[in-house]
Design a protein around this motif. Structure first.
Motif, mmCIF file in Angstrom:
data_model
loop_
_atom_site.group_PDB
_atom_site.id
_atom_site.type_symbol
_atom_site.label_atom_id
_atom_site.label_comp_id
_atom_site.label_asym_id
_atom_site.label_seq_id
_atom_site.Cartn_x
_atom_site.Cartn_y
_atom_site.Cartn_z
ATOM 1 N N LEU A 85 0.471 -1.180 -0.280
ATOM 2 C CA LEU A 85 -0.103 0.098 0.136
ATOM 3 C C LEU A 85 0.831 1.737 -0.577
ATOM 4 O O LEU A 85 0.546 2.027 -0.962
ATOM 5 C CB LEU A 85 -0.359 -0.225 1.296
ATOM 6 C CG LEU A 85 -1.583 1.003 0.944
ATOM 7 C CD1 LEU A 85 -3.119 1.093 0.581
ATOM 8 C CD2 LEU A 85 -2.328 1.180 2.901
ATOM 9 N N VAL A 86 2.079 1.317 0.932
ATOM 10 C CA VAL A 86 2.952 2.759 1.445
ATOM 11 C C VAL A 86 3.994 2.662 0.365
ATOM 12 O O VAL A 86 4.656 1.473 0.221
ATOM 13 C CB VAL A 86 2.922 2.575 2.318
ATOM 14 C CG1 VAL A 86 4.098 3.646 2.818
ATOM 15 C CG2 VAL A 86 1.455 2.529 3.496
ATOM 16 N N PHE A 87 3.424 3.833 -0.400
ATOM 17 C CA PHE A 87 4.883 3.637 -1.990
ATOM 18 C C PHE A 87 4.897 5.118 -2.342
ATOM 19 O O PHE A 87 4.007 5.246 -2.479
ATOM 20 C CB PHE A 87 4.956 2.288 -3.159
ATOM 21 C CG PHE A 87 2.958 2.231 -3.539
ATOM 22 C CD1 PHE A 87 2.999 3.608 -4.356
ATOM 23 C CD2 PHE A 87 2.338 1.943 -3.695
ATOM 24 C CE1 PHE A 87 1.826 3.323 -5.342
ATOM 25 C CE2 PHE A 87 1.447 2.027 -4.426
ATOM 26 C CZ PHE A 87 1.313 3.055 -4.956
ATOM 27 N N GLY A 88 6.323 5.154 -3.130
ATOM 28 C CA GLY A 88 6.401 6.900 -3.015
ATOM 29 C C GLY A 88 6.217 6.008 -4.288
ATOM 30 O O GLY A 88 6.023 5.700 -5.452
ATOM 31 N N GLY A 89 6.299 7.622 -5.721
ATOM 32 C CA GLY A 89 5.716 7.765 -7.425
ATOM 33 C C GLY A 89 5.028 6.424 -7.948
ATOM 34 O O GLY A 89 4.082 5.782 -6.578
ATOM 35 N N GLU A 126 7.188 11.595 5.078
ATOM 36 C CA GLU A 126 6.364 10.481 5.684
ATOM 37 C C GLU A 126 5.134 11.164 6.063
ATOM 38 O O GLU A 126 3.733 10.370 5.597
ATOM 39 C CB GLU A 126 6.419 10.869 7.297
ATOM 40 C CG GLU A 126 6.082 9.454 8.532
ATOM 41 C CD GLU A 126 6.468 9.062 9.519
ATOM 42 O OE1 GLU A 126 7.820 9.833 9.853
ATOM 43 O OE2 GLU A 126 5.987 9.397 10.373
ATOM 44 N N GLN A 127 4.626 12.648 5.235
ATOM 45 C CA GLN A 127 2.938 13.105 5.296
ATOM 46 C C GLN A 127 2.833 12.773 4.029
ATOM 47 O O GLN A 127 1.503 12.256 3.602
ATOM 48 C CB GLN A 127 3.389 14.905 5.608
ATOM 49 C CG GLN A 127 1.834 15.058 5.795
ATOM 50 C CD GLN A 127 0.940 14.835 6.329
ATOM 51 O OE1 GLN A 127 1.191 14.472 7.727
ATOM 52 N NE2 GLN A 127 -0.246 14.671 5.895
ATOM 53 N N SER A 128 3.623 12.898 2.831
ATOM 54 C CA SER A 128 3.123 12.787 1.387
ATOM 55 C C SER A 128 3.016 10.774 1.686
ATOM 56 O O SER A 128 2.288 11.650 0.876
ATOM 57 C CB SER A 128 5.099 12.982 0.493
ATOM 58 O OG SER A 128 5.683 12.159 0.304
ATOM 59 N N LEU A 129 3.888 10.300 2.156
ATOM 60 C CA LEU A 129 3.149 9.133 2.265
ATOM 61 C C LEU A 129 2.053 8.874 2.683
ATOM 62 O O LEU A 129 0.916 8.032 1.964
ATOM 63 C CB LEU A 129 4.120 8.234 2.514
ATOM 64 C CG LEU A 129 5.732 7.802 1.713
ATOM 65 C CD1 LEU A 129 6.207 7.667 2.822
ATOM 66 C CD2 LEU A 129 4.901 7.334 0.405
ATOM 67 N N ILE A 130 1.607 9.583 4.008
ATOM 68 C CA ILE A 130 0.678 9.228 4.803
ATOM 69 C C ILE A 130 -1.018 9.550 4.038
ATOM 70 O O ILE A 130 -1.723 9.349 3.519
ATOM 71 C CB ILE A 130 0.504 9.959 5.235
ATOM 72 C CG1 ILE A 130 1.367 9.430 6.982
ATOM 73 C CG2 ILE A 130 -1.299 9.985 6.324
ATOM 74 C CD1 ILE A 130 2.003 10.412 8.155
ATOM 75 N N VAL A 167 4.228 4.806 8.920
ATOM 76 C CA VAL A 167 3.080 5.274 7.567
ATOM 77 C C VAL A 167 2.044 4.847 8.268
ATOM 78 O O VAL A 167 0.653 5.256 7.932
ATOM 79 C CB VAL A 167 3.483 6.007 6.385
ATOM 80 C CG1 VAL A 167 2.211 5.128 5.480
ATOM 81 C CG2 VAL A 167 4.636 7.114 6.204
ATOM 82 N N ILE A 168 2.217 2.607 8.209
ATOM 83 C CA ILE A 168 0.640 2.240 7.998
ATOM 84 C C ILE A 168 0.433 2.259 9.172
ATOM 85 O O ILE A 168 -0.947 1.987 9.846
ATOM 86 C CB ILE A 168 1.864 0.399 7.894
ATOM 87 C CG1 ILE A 168 2.111 0.535 6.010
ATOM 88 C CG2 ILE A 168 0.220 -0.308 8.166
ATOM 89 C CD1 ILE A 168 3.021 -0.756 6.253
ATOM 90 N N LYS A 169 1.039 2.136 10.654
ATOM 91 C CA LYS A 169 0.754 2.587 11.833
ATOM 92 C C LYS A 169 -0.386 3.829 11.984
ATOM 93 O O LYS A 169 -1.758 3.937 12.472
ATOM 94 C CB LYS A 169 1.927 2.564 12.553
ATOM 95 C CG LYS A 169 1.275 2.459 13.949
ATOM 96 C CD LYS A 169 1.861 1.970 15.080
ATOM 97 C CE LYS A 169 1.721 1.597 16.531
ATOM 98 N NZ LYS A 169 3.399 0.949 17.133
ATOM 99 N N GLU A 170 0.550 4.591 11.721
ATOM 100 C CA GLU A 170 -0.422 6.150 11.225
ATOM 101 C C GLU A 170 -1.809 5.717 10.650
ATOM 102 O O GLU A 170 -2.907 6.251 10.602
ATOM 103 C CB GLU A 170 0.414 7.161 10.652
ATOM 104 C CG GLU A 170 0.035 8.470 11.019
ATOM 105 C CD GLU A 170 -0.024 9.064 12.465
ATOM 106 O OE1 GLU A 170 0.732 8.360 13.472
ATOM 107 O OE2 GLU A 170 -1.179 9.598 12.652
ATOM 108 N N LEU A 171 -1.546 4.741 8.890
ATOM 109 C CA LEU A 171 -3.126 5.410 8.572
ATOM 110 C C LEU A 171 -3.721 4.076 9.012
ATOM 111 O O LEU A 171 -5.325 4.864 8.892
ATOM 112 C CB LEU A 171 -2.699 4.573 7.249
ATOM 113 C CG LEU A 171 -1.967 5.257 5.629
ATOM 114 C CD1 LEU A 171 -1.173 4.142 5.031
ATOM 115 C CD2 LEU A 171 -2.939 6.295 4.840
ATOM 116 N N HIS A 172 -3.542 3.590 9.833
ATOM 117 C CA HIS A 172 -4.630 2.385 11.043
ATOM 118 C C HIS A 172 -5.270 3.706 11.847
ATOM 119 O O HIS A 172 -6.483 3.347 11.826
ATOM 120 C CB HIS A 172 -3.466 1.433 11.801
ATOM 121 C CG HIS A 172 -4.759 0.650 12.373
ATOM 122 N ND1 HIS A 172 -5.562 -0.514 11.799
ATOM 123 C CD2 HIS A 172 -4.948 0.258 13.683
ATOM 124 C CE1 HIS A 172 -6.131 -1.258 12.717
ATOM 125 N NE2 HIS A 172 -6.009 -0.761 13.642
#
Ligand code: IZC
Ligand code: ZN
Length: 422
Positions: A85-89, A126-130, A167-172
């Motif tokens: 789920l979490v990736f840049g670009g 981190e914020q852009s990934l969130i 980021v995964i934790k934050e998304l949760h």
């Protein structure tokens, strides 16, 4: 009698409860059975399911809101057991290489593919990934998914792997979706370790105590593939991850048939993923084991391959199978689990019953959420999908579009399709 329901869904044509009384994934012939209530109803109180039964029985229920489902299909929220789920670009710049016939593994060898996403993810804040994650989670909701697994693996260094897991934790926390995190630090060999993959694996293993302490991942995964990690390297890595207290998963036999399927069984992995090149022996061992096969037909489709995973052999020999989007920027850029259900019908030759079991209860067991997600049972969290279809055969049949009408997560409506003519 229930007189304090927040919501009552009534006049449900087919209500798939998936309540099979089992405390484990369904396997073999069990997968072809679908617990179903016709003309059903379901009530929600304080975010939990407070009643399941017939519409007639539900007449005595007092609810703040009643939705007449007009004879439509209602199922548990879907579970996706394998996403990146979490990736840049993103990787649309690789389209022309693909069209010239350069293979997925050759693109990786040239420093593209996963390594291209690694560069983008290292550079991303981190914020852009969130923000990006929240966007994709909304879209995953819209297709009916209410719980999913999310892997790291686009850092391949301490700082970025931890950033992804945070980021995964934050998304949760920030999103209504339930996320289950997996550490996939062993996703590729980074440029700086090209000559010494074992030293890289050691560096990733050294992160495990910290990941455990901060509860950043529940599972450890590795990409066992030609040009990435060998079966022996993967086995040793996963055994050490188990020693560090993690359950393990494995990307096995995705492209080349290396024997990762039988190795997954040897290390008692909770799940083995892809398995397109699984050998007869591997399938036999898998079918007799507790390891759940996570099949990703969208990836086979998107890589333009002819041969799909042998789901029929796996199920017919008694194995437990689930399916997933494999949502990632390279080999499966889609959030549409319903298209994966179509492919499971067309290419994996799974029956509609097997497909619904795969995307609900079996997917939940593959990520250790079998007692929480994937079934509609009184007392459980109300993760529910109302479909714009009158029967469960229709969804894997009518392909390429979104059939979801409404999605409820913990009883709260998190997605509603607008009228097409709005
Ligand atoms: O980014 O290409 N197979 N890892 C292993 C992937 C696909 C994700 C990617
Ligand atoms: Zn994957």
């Amino acid at each position: 009698m229930i007189n304090n329901a927040d919501l009552l869904l009534t006049n449900i044509g087919q209500l798939l409860t998936m309540d099979d009384g089992l405390n484990r994934a369904k396997r073999g012939e069990e997968m072809n059975k679908l617990p179903l209530i016709e003309n059903g109803a379901i009530a929600i109180t304080d975010g939990e399911i407070s009643f399941i039964g017939s519409s007639d029985e539900a007449k005595s229920i007092l609810a703040k809101e009643v939705i007449n489902c007009d004879g439509k299909l209602v199922t548990p929220g879907l579970v996706d057991p394998h996403t990146h789920l979490v990736f840049g670009g993103s990787r649309e710049h690789e389209i022309s290489l693909k069209q010239q016939g350069v293979s997925y593994l050759d693109i990786l060898k040239q420093g593209g593919g996963i390594l291209s996403t690694v560069r983008e993810t290292r550079n991303a804040s981190e914020q852009s990934l969130i923000d990006k994650g929240l966007f994709h989670l909304d879209r995953l909701f819209s297709y009916g998914i209410t719980t999913l697994e999310a892997k790291s693996g686009y850092g391949l260094d301490k700082e970025t792997e931890l950033k992804q897991l945070k980021v995964i934790k934050e998304l949760h926390k920030q999103h209504d979706m339930d996320l289950v995190p997996t550490f996939l630090g062993a996703h590729a060999i980074p440029e700086e370790y090209k000559q010494n993959p074992d030293a890289f694996l050691l560096e990733m293993l050294n992160l495990l105590p910290l990941i455990k302490e901060q509860q950043l991942a529940e599972f450890v995964d590795i990409f066992c593939e030609t040009g990435v990690f060998t079966v022996e390297q993967s086995k040793q890595f996963l055994l050490k991850a188990k020693d560090a207290g993690f359950q393990v998963k494995i990307h096995a036999d995705e492209i080349d048939p290396l024997g990762g399927t039988e190795m997954a069984v040897e290390v008692d992995a909770i799940s083995a993923e892809h398995l397109v090149g699984a050998s007869d022996y591997g399938i036999e061992k898998l079918a007799a084991s507790n390891t759940i096969a996570v099949l990703l037909p969208g990836t086979t489709f998107y890589l333009g391959k002819e041969q799909f995973a042998r789901a029929r052999d796996m199920i017919d020999q008694g194995g437990a199978v689930t399916i997933s989007t494999d949502f990632n920027p390279g080999s499966s850029p889609t959030e549409n689990i319903q298209f994966i259900m179509n492919l499971a019908m067309l290419k994996l030759k799974m029956t509609p019953e097997e497909i619904w079991n795969a995307v609900t209860t079996n997917a939940a067991y593959a990520i250790n959420r079998g007692n929480k997600a994937g079934k509609l049972i009184v007392g459980r969290q109300a993760d529910i999908v109302l479909w714009d279809a009158t029967n469960y055969h229709y969804v894997p049949y009518h392909y390429g579009v979104n059939h979801v009408q409404r999605v409820f997560k913990n009883g709260k409506m998190v997605y509603e399709r607008r009228n097409l003519c709005d």
